[in-house]
Scaffold this motif. Structure first.
Motif, short mmCIF file in Angstrom:
data_model
loop_
_atom_site.label_atom_id
_atom_site.label_comp_id
_atom_site.label_asym_id
_atom_site.label_seq_id
_atom_site.Cartn_x
_atom_site.Cartn_y
_atom_site.Cartn_z
N ASP A 4 31.72 30.82 35.69
CA ASP A 4 32.91 30.86 36.54
C ASP A 4 33.50 32.27 36.46
O ASP A 4 34.02 32.68 35.42
CB ASP A 4 33.93 29.82 36.04
CG ASP A 4 35.23 29.83 36.84
OD1 ASP A 4 35.28 30.48 37.91
OD2 ASP A 4 36.19 29.18 36.39
N THR A 5 33.44 32.99 37.56
CA THR A 5 33.93 34.37 37.56
C THR A 5 35.39 34.49 38.00
O THR A 5 35.93 35.58 38.04
CB THR A 5 33.06 35.26 38.48
OG1 THR A 5 33.03 34.70 39.80
CG2 THR A 5 31.65 35.41 37.94
N ARG A 6 36.03 33.37 38.31
CA ARG A 6 37.43 33.46 38.77
C ARG A 6 38.33 34.22 37.80
O ARG A 6 39.10 35.08 38.23
CB ARG A 6 37.99 32.07 39.06
CG ARG A 6 39.43 32.10 39.58
CD ARG A 6 39.85 30.79 40.20
NE ARG A 6 39.24 30.55 41.48
CZ ARG A 6 39.72 30.99 42.65
NH1 ARG A 6 40.83 31.70 42.68
NH2 ARG A 6 39.11 30.73 43.77
N PRO A 7 38.26 33.97 36.47
CA PRO A 7 39.11 34.76 35.57
C PRO A 7 38.82 36.26 35.65
O PRO A 7 39.73 37.08 35.51
CB PRO A 7 38.78 34.21 34.17
CG PRO A 7 38.23 32.85 34.42
CD PRO A 7 37.52 32.93 35.74
N ILE A 8 37.57 36.61 35.87
CA ILE A 8 37.19 38.02 36.01
C ILE A 8 37.75 38.59 37.30
O ILE A 8 38.36 39.67 37.31
CB ILE A 8 35.66 38.17 35.94
CG1 ILE A 8 35.13 37.71 34.58
CG2 ILE A 8 35.23 39.61 36.25
CD1 ILE A 8 33.63 37.53 34.51
N LEU A 9 37.57 37.86 38.39
CA LEU A 9 38.09 38.31 39.70
C LEU A 9 39.60 38.49 39.64
O LEU A 9 40.13 39.49 40.14
CB LEU A 9 37.71 37.30 40.79
CG LEU A 9 36.21 37.05 41.01
CD1 LEU A 9 35.99 35.89 41.97
CD2 LEU A 9 35.50 38.30 41.49
N GLU A 10 40.29 37.54 38.99
CA GLU A 10 41.75 37.64 38.86
C GLU A 10 42.14 38.86 38.04
O GLU A 10 43.11 39.56 38.36
CB GLU A 10 42.31 36.35 38.23
CG GLU A 10 42.22 35.16 39.15
CD GLU A 10 42.55 33.83 38.47
OE1 GLU A 10 42.63 33.81 37.20
OE2 GLU A 10 42.71 32.83 39.18
N ASN A 11 41.40 39.14 36.97
CA ASN A 11 41.70 40.29 36.12
C ASN A 11 41.50 41.60 36.88
O ASN A 11 42.31 42.53 36.75
CB ASN A 11 40.83 40.27 34.86
CG ASN A 11 41.19 41.36 33.89
OD1 ASN A 11 40.80 42.51 34.04
ND2 ASN A 11 41.96 40.99 32.86
N GLY A 50 44.71 46.20 39.15
CA GLY A 50 44.87 47.19 40.21
C GLY A 50 43.57 47.87 40.62
O GLY A 50 43.58 48.90 41.30
N LYS A 51 42.45 47.28 40.24
CA LYS A 51 41.15 47.82 40.64
C LYS A 51 40.81 47.35 42.06
O LYS A 51 41.37 46.36 42.54
CB LYS A 51 40.06 47.34 39.68
CG LYS A 51 40.27 47.74 38.22
CD LYS A 51 39.19 47.14 37.33
CE LYS A 51 39.45 47.38 35.85
NZ LYS A 51 39.31 48.78 35.47
N VAL A 52 39.89 48.06 42.71
CA VAL A 52 39.37 47.60 44.00
C VAL A 52 38.29 46.57 43.70
O VAL A 52 37.34 46.85 42.95
CB VAL A 52 38.79 48.78 44.81
CG1 VAL A 52 38.11 48.27 46.08
CG2 VAL A 52 39.88 49.79 45.15
N LEU A 53 38.44 45.38 44.26
CA LEU A 53 37.47 44.29 44.06
C LEU A 53 36.66 44.12 45.33
O LEU A 53 37.22 43.97 46.42
CB LEU A 53 38.20 42.99 43.73
CG LEU A 53 37.36 41.70 43.79
CD1 LEU A 53 36.23 41.73 42.75
CD2 LEU A 53 38.25 40.48 43.58
N CYS A 54 35.34 44.12 45.19
CA CYS A 54 34.50 43.74 46.33
C CYS A 54 33.53 42.65 45.88
O CYS A 54 33.12 42.59 44.72
CB CYS A 54 33.77 44.93 46.94
SG CYS A 54 32.80 45.92 45.81
#
Length: 195
Positions: free
Chosen positions: A60-67, A72-76
């Motif tokens: 589950d990558t949701r905690p990573i995506l939320e972090n 303040g990083k750019v998430l793609c």
């Protein structure tokens, strides 16, 4: 047996094993994997992060995506555009993700494209891998194509119970330098310290 047949057999074996893992182990290992990943100096230093969106029994990558977003990083994240083809798209709100190809959550069509060479750090999935970062994917070639163009830091997320040391590889298979399991970080097959 051809390499393709070996890969199909190993995928089937690992998926059968994965289906027997307890929900408690899936949850605990996923939480530990996320904690180890978020402590990696390479992740902490990255400005733009590419990360898969965990699906089904994957980590589950949701905690990573939320972090990533909270830092303040750019998430793609990936957006599938055709068989074996994906684009990297920026996402600023996880609520905008919706089921796309194979039912995997994807960003909307109007999300901003991100070029591969803009990514500082990539977090990649696998069905299984060895500790040295030789990966076996789902067979679609999406991440193999990404790895042919990508030159930044990359890590595989894999549960320790799914690690296999005999991964059939072909010339187009690119190893990934880091592997994170619930036990910690491996760099080129060797346990590494975090922080």
């Amino acid at each position: 047996m051809t390499r393709q047949e070996e890969k199909r057999r190993l995928r089937r074996t690992v998926r059968e094993l994965e289906a027997r893992l307890s929900p408690r182990y899936l949850e605990e290992s996923g939480r530990a994997i996320a904690a180890h990943l978020l402590a990696m100096p390479e992740y902490l230093a990255a400005g733009t992060v590419f990360c898969f969106v965990g699906f089904g029994p994957e980590v589950d990558t949701r905690p990573i995506l939320e972090n990533i977003l909270a830092a303040g990083k750019v998430l793609c994240v990936p957006r599938c555009t055709g068989p074996g083809q994906m684009e990297l798209r920026q996402i600023t709100d996880l609520a905008r993700l919706s089921p796309g190809t194979f039912g995997i959550l994807e960003p909307p069509a109007d999300s901003v494209p991100v070029e591969t060479d803009e990514v500082d750090f990539a977090i990649l999935p696998c069905v299984t891998c060895d500790h040295a970062g030789r990966r076996l994917g789902h067979g679609g070639g999406y991440y193999d194509r990404f790895l042919t163009r990508y030159r930044g830091g990359a890590v595989l997320l894999c549960r320790e119970r799914l690690i296999r040391e005999e991964i059939p590889v072909e010339p187009h298979d690119y190893p990934v330098p880091w592997v994170v399991t619930e036990r910690g970080l491996y760099e080129d097959g060797v346990p590494a310290r975090l922080g």
